[in-house]
Write an enzyme that holds these catalytic residues in place. Structure first.
Site, PDB file in Angstrom:
ATOM      1  N   GLU A 187      44.480  43.093  32.167  1.00  0.00           N
ATOM      2  CA  GLU A 187      43.155  42.981  31.569  1.00  0.00           C
ATOM      3  C   GLU A 187      42.013  42.917  32.580  1.00  0.00           C
ATOM      4  O   GLU A 187      40.916  43.399  32.306  1.00  0.00           O
ATOM      5  CB  GLU A 187      43.106  41.788  30.626  1.00  0.00           C
ATOM      6  CG  GLU A 187      44.040  41.917  29.428  1.00  0.00           C
ATOM      7  CD  GLU A 187      43.711  43.106  28.527  1.00  0.00           C
ATOM      8  OE1 GLU A 187      42.653  43.737  28.718  1.00  0.00           O
ATOM      9  OE2 GLU A 187      44.517  43.400  27.630  1.00  0.00           O
ATOM     10  N   TYR A 241      40.668  38.545  31.461  1.00  0.00           N
ATOM     11  CA  TYR A 241      39.750  39.680  31.465  1.00  0.00           C
ATOM     12  C   TYR A 241      38.631  39.462  32.486  1.00  0.00           C
ATOM     13  O   TYR A 241      38.414  40.293  33.382  1.00  0.00           O
ATOM     14  CB  TYR A 241      39.114  39.854  30.081  1.00  0.00           C
ATOM     15  CG  TYR A 241      40.047  40.199  28.954  1.00  0.00           C
ATOM     16  CD1 TYR A 241      40.011  41.461  28.365  1.00  0.00           C
ATOM     17  CD2 TYR A 241      40.936  39.261  28.437  1.00  0.00           C
ATOM     18  CE1 TYR A 241      40.836  41.785  27.290  1.00  0.00           C
ATOM     19  CE2 TYR A 241      41.773  39.576  27.372  1.00  0.00           C
ATOM     20  CZ  TYR A 241      41.717  40.834  26.805  1.00  0.00           C
ATOM     21  OH  TYR A 241      42.543  41.142  25.751  1.00  0.00           O
ATOM     22  N   GLU A 257      45.821  48.804  22.959  1.00  0.00           N
ATOM     23  CA  GLU A 257      45.931  50.012  23.760  1.00  0.00           C
ATOM     24  C   GLU A 257      47.215  50.795  23.544  1.00  0.00           C
ATOM     25  O   GLU A 257      47.798  51.350  24.486  1.00  0.00           O
ATOM     26  CB  GLU A 257      45.804  49.639  25.243  1.00  0.00           C
ATOM     27  CG  GLU A 257      46.892  48.709  25.781  1.00  0.00           C
ATOM     28  CD  GLU A 257      46.586  47.237  25.651  1.00  0.00           C
ATOM     29  OE1 GLU A 257      47.246  46.446  26.349  1.00  0.00           O
ATOM     30  OE2 GLU A 257      45.695  46.876  24.864  1.00  0.00           O
ATOM     31  N   ASP A 298      50.692  33.747  23.340  1.00  0.00           N
ATOM     32  CA  ASP A 298      49.528  33.810  22.447  1.00  0.00           C
ATOM     33  C   ASP A 298      48.623  32.593  22.609  1.00  0.00           C
ATOM     34  O   ASP A 298      47.405  32.682  22.426  1.00  0.00           O
ATOM     35  CB  ASP A 298      49.979  33.909  20.991  1.00  0.00           C
ATOM     36  CG  ASP A 298      50.499  35.296  20.623  1.00  0.00           C
ATOM     37  OD1 ASP A 298      50.246  36.237  21.389  1.00  0.00           O
ATOM     38  OD2 ASP A 298      51.161  35.428  19.577  1.00  0.00           O
ATOM     39  N   HIS A 318      43.026  51.201  29.604  1.00  0.00           N
ATOM     40  CA  HIS A 318      44.422  50.748  29.569  1.00  0.00           C
ATOM     41  C   HIS A 318      45.403  51.902  29.746  1.00  0.00           C
ATOM     42  O   HIS A 318      46.580  51.661  30.045  1.00  0.00           O
ATOM     43  CB  HIS A 318      44.706  50.051  28.242  1.00  0.00           C
ATOM     44  CG  HIS A 318      44.447  48.581  28.249  1.00  0.00           C
ATOM     45  ND1 HIS A 318      45.066  47.724  29.134  1.00  0.00           N
ATOM     46  CD2 HIS A 318      43.645  47.808  27.459  1.00  0.00           C
ATOM     47  CE1 HIS A 318      44.660  46.486  28.892  1.00  0.00           C
ATOM     48  NE2 HIS A 318      43.798  46.505  27.894  1.00  0.00           N
ATOM     49  N   HIS A 365      37.225  50.343  27.063  1.00  0.00           N
ATOM     50  CA  HIS A 365      38.203  49.359  27.529  1.00  0.00           C
ATOM     51  C   HIS A 365      39.624  49.816  27.205  1.00  0.00           C
ATOM     52  O   HIS A 365      40.494  49.850  28.089  1.00  0.00           O
ATOM     53  CB  HIS A 365      37.920  48.008  26.880  1.00  0.00           C
ATOM     54  CG  HIS A 365      38.834  46.914  27.335  1.00  0.00           C
ATOM     55  ND1 HIS A 365      38.544  46.094  28.401  1.00  0.00           N
ATOM     56  CD2 HIS A 365      40.050  46.508  26.878  1.00  0.00           C
ATOM     57  CE1 HIS A 365      39.537  45.240  28.586  1.00  0.00           C
ATOM     58  NE2 HIS A 365      40.462  45.469  27.658  1.00  0.00           N
ATOM     59  N   GLU A 366      39.863  50.187  25.941  1.00  0.00           N
ATOM     60  CA  GLU A 366      41.224  50.577  25.552  1.00  0.00           C
ATOM     61  C   GLU A 366      41.643  51.867  26.257  1.00  0.00           C
ATOM     62  O   GLU A 366      42.812  52.022  26.615  1.00  0.00           O
ATOM     63  CB  GLU A 366      41.316  50.738  24.034  1.00  0.00           C
ATOM     64  CG  GLU A 366      40.938  49.488  23.245  1.00  0.00           C
ATOM     65  CD  GLU A 366      41.644  48.225  23.714  1.00  0.00           C
ATOM     66  OE1 GLU A 366      42.793  48.313  24.178  1.00  0.00           O
ATOM     67  OE2 GLU A 366      41.036  47.145  23.625  1.00  0.00           O
TER      68      GLU A 366
END
Length: 676
Positions: free
Chosen positions: A382, A447, A335, A439, A363, A359-360
């Protein structure tokens, strides 16, 4: 010891009397360590715990909320960043300098600035134009090396200082991927792009690499190929001829006037072309892909924007654009403000996968304007974004589409929880990342579990009331960062005058939602759009159990969308026992899944085939893994291929490891080799 107890009591009193303060608890604990007679002579402390002098009685109280940064952002805050880089495709580095404006948030309490770095070649540091003393600490995995910059003296509260740091990136940079011309679609020019989330901006430039700090940006980027960055373009200028047959370069400039966290720093440079996909939107990609990308996105882009604005408030970033990256991009999308970086897997020729863009785009409010203060509260980015994405879908296509998407999301949540284990820390909504790599925690959980929590709150207070809270929330924290407790207090405060809603929210088991691992309560989703998918899956299950004479034919899925095929395939994936290898091959042939150009479909079909040990899908899976770098597909397929043919899995990885982005490569290495 009495002195230590007294110190602890002081901390307790401070915490209880100032619940909304950001308490510098690390400094207090450091003071305790100095008082303790049990302290070893060479006790090692993390750079976060270093303080430049003992606490005074007039100390400002600031607590770093992010455990994944080595910076002392409780003493200084970055307010503006200027990035001056030349993109050197030959040496595969960025070479230049960054200028950081930092505001003191304490009253001259620290004469040292600590910044995050990772695998950087630091050349020189200046403070207010004068050469400064600096040191680079030993590397602390996974966070890198703290850059310590000594100041002549502490800085009074509110005053800004300017740091100018000359540097180069190195071959170990984890944020940048460099592609040879042969790795691009037309094989004519090299390509470079960045991916800084979660803590990889520090491998591009020294910074306070935390979402709890936001800065405006200027980008001055020199390249012989077109450049995009996460700011509004302000032009290109100052052509410099190349030497020794090298191409000449232009300086591309961008300005980001809305403060953003470091993980939203983005660069890309390559053989790029663009086309309009709406009155305030363009798509950028390789020249050969431009027509297909334009067709895929132009029908819905402005509809998405208008729908989002009607749910939250007007779009703040002027233009919204999408860069469709080469196939090695590790995520569905990133995003980055103004220029979303997106996977080419959304360009499927059927407009079935452009929910990634919804979705992006979402953001642009959730994550970019209102940010989680640390990756421990990633669901605030998210979960909210997934919620808004599905509200956009409902606005455009109707309410059943929202629940249809949520049903697909539940399967993704199920896969992630089963992979970690139901009691794992990373299956919580609010997680503990102290000493851990963000990560490693990445999954569908923030999400989908985040979405389900917000969906539950909407149903709890009622949609009409909830819809009034949405813009209030995004206005309250606009340009700011927050944690889950801020979210809770803001929600309770908003509904405090509504006795019915307030009672329901007070009775909610907040601790269970935030801290209980495993599954959340499953909502009663509308199944209008999935009934036929579930029915066909049951027919295949009965066939597999020899309980039915069901014979599949092409008509079974006639008129279905690609996403309905996805739901069907995901239901088959949930069978307690895999279908037979012959049935798996029959399914792929009859329904055309084996030849599908939609990666969402073919990847799930290959997953079924691998579980069925259908050897006919082994090599096609390996071939797909050499074409797609999106971790959503790469990691599950590698894990499944590894179970049935480890030799092929390892050979496939070794063959393609330079194709994958460093983040993806690192995660697959862990999947394949960490426990071996």
């Amino acid at each position: 010891m009495n002195t230590i107890i007294k110190k602890v009591q002081e901390v307790s009193h401070l915490l209880s009397s100032t619940p909304m303060s950001r308490v510098n608890l690390l400094s207090w604990l450091s003071g305790l360590a100095r008082l303790s007679p049990l302290q070893p002579a060479k006790m090692r402390r993390s750079p976060q715990a270093i303080v430049s002098r003992p606490l005074a009685t007039n100390v400002s109280i600031n607590r770093p909320r992010d455990p994944n940064t080595l910076s002392n952002y409780h003493n200084f805050l970055t307010t503006h960043t200027t990035a001056n880089f030349e993109i050197d495709f030959t040496r595969k580095i960025l070479d230049g300098n960054v200028v950081l404006s930092l505001k003191s948030v304490t009253d001259a309490e620290s004469a040292e600035v600590l910044l995050d770095t990772s695998f950087l070649d630091i050349k020189d540091v200046k403070v207010e134009g004068k050469t400064a003393k600096w040191t680079l600490a030993s590397r602390l995995e996974p966070y890198g090396s703290a850059l310590s910059i000594k100041l002549d003296q502490g800085v009074e509260k509110g005053k800004t200082i300017e740091l100018d740091i000359s540097l180069k990136t190195t071959e170990k940079c984890t944020a940048l991927q460099w592609l040879m011309p042969t790795q691009t679609s037309n094989k004519k020019h090299p390509y470079m792009f960045s991916q800084c989330q979660a803590i990889h901006a520090r491998s591009v430039f020294p910074c306070q690499d935390t979402p709890d700090v936001k800065s405006t940006f200027d980008f001055n980027i020199r390249s012989h190929l077109p450049v995009l960055a996460s700011g509004l373009p302000t032009g290109s200028k100052d052509f410099v001829p190349g030497k020794n047959d090298a191409p000449g370069t232009l300086l591309y400039t961008f300005k980001q006037e809305i403060p953003i966290p470091s993980y939203l720093f983005a660069l890309a440079s390559g053989d790029l072309a663009c086309a309009s996909i709406g009155p305030r939107s363009t798509v950028w990609t390789g020249p050969e892909e431009l027509e297909g990308c334009k067709w895929e996105l132009e029908n819905d882009m402005e509809k998405f924007l208008q729908a989002a604005e009607s749910i939250v408030y007007p779009y703040a970033w002027t233009t919204y654009n999408a860069l469709i990256l080469p196939s090695s991009f590790p995520y569905g999308g990133m995003e980055n403000p103004i220029f979303t970086f997106a996977t080419p897997t959304i360009i499927s020729g059927d407009r079935e996968n452009i929910d990634v863009i919804a979705h992006e785009l979402s953001h642009s409010w959730s994550g970019n304007l209102v940010s989680n203060c640390s990756w421990e509260h990633f669901w605030l980015n998210e979960g909210w974004t997934t919620y808004l994405e599905r509200r956009i879908q409902a606005k455009i296509h109707g309410e059943p589409h929202r629940d249809f998407s949520a049903i697909i999301g539940w399967k993704a949540l199920q896969d992630s929880i089963e992979r970690f284990g139901e009691d794992h820390e990373f299956t919580k909504l609010v997680i503990d990342l102290k000493g851990k790599d963000p990560d490693d925690a990445f999954s569908s959980i923030p999400y989908e579990k985040g979405f389900i929590f917000l969906y539950h709150l909407e149903k709890l207070v009622g949609k009409e009331k909830w819809d009034k809270f949405i813009p209030h929330y995004f206005n309250t924290y606009k340009f700011k960062s927050l944690d889950s407790h801020n979210f809770k207090s803001t929600l309770l405060d908003f509904f405090s005058s509504d006795s019915a809603a307030s009672k329901k929210l007070e009775e909610l088991d907040w601790d269970a939602w935030f801290y209980k691992p495993g599954y959340p309560p499953k909502p009663d989703f509308d199944q209008t759009m999935v009934k036929a998918c579930f029915k066909l899956a049951q027919d295949w299950k009965a066939r597999s159990n020899n309980a039915s004479a069901f014979e599949p034919n092409k008509g079974d899925i006639e008129g279905w969308s690609a996403n309905q095929c996805v739901v069907f395939l995901e239901q088959v994936q949930t069978f307690a026992e895999p279908i037979s290898s012959s049935d798996a091959e029959l399914m792929g042939a009859i329904y055309g899944f084996a030849e599908s150009l939609n990666v969402e479909v073919v990847s799930r079909y290959y997953g079924i085939g691998l579980k069925a040990k259908a050897k006919a899908v082994y090599q096609p899976t390996a071939e797909l893994l050499g074409k797609v770098g999106r971790m959503k597909f790469v990691r599950p397929l590698f894990r499944l291929l590894n179970e049935v043919d480890r030799k092929l899995a390892v050979e496939t990885f070794e063959k393609n490891k330079d194709f994958y982005h460093p983040i993806c490569r690192s995660m697959v290495e862990k999947d394949l080799f960490e426990d071996k």
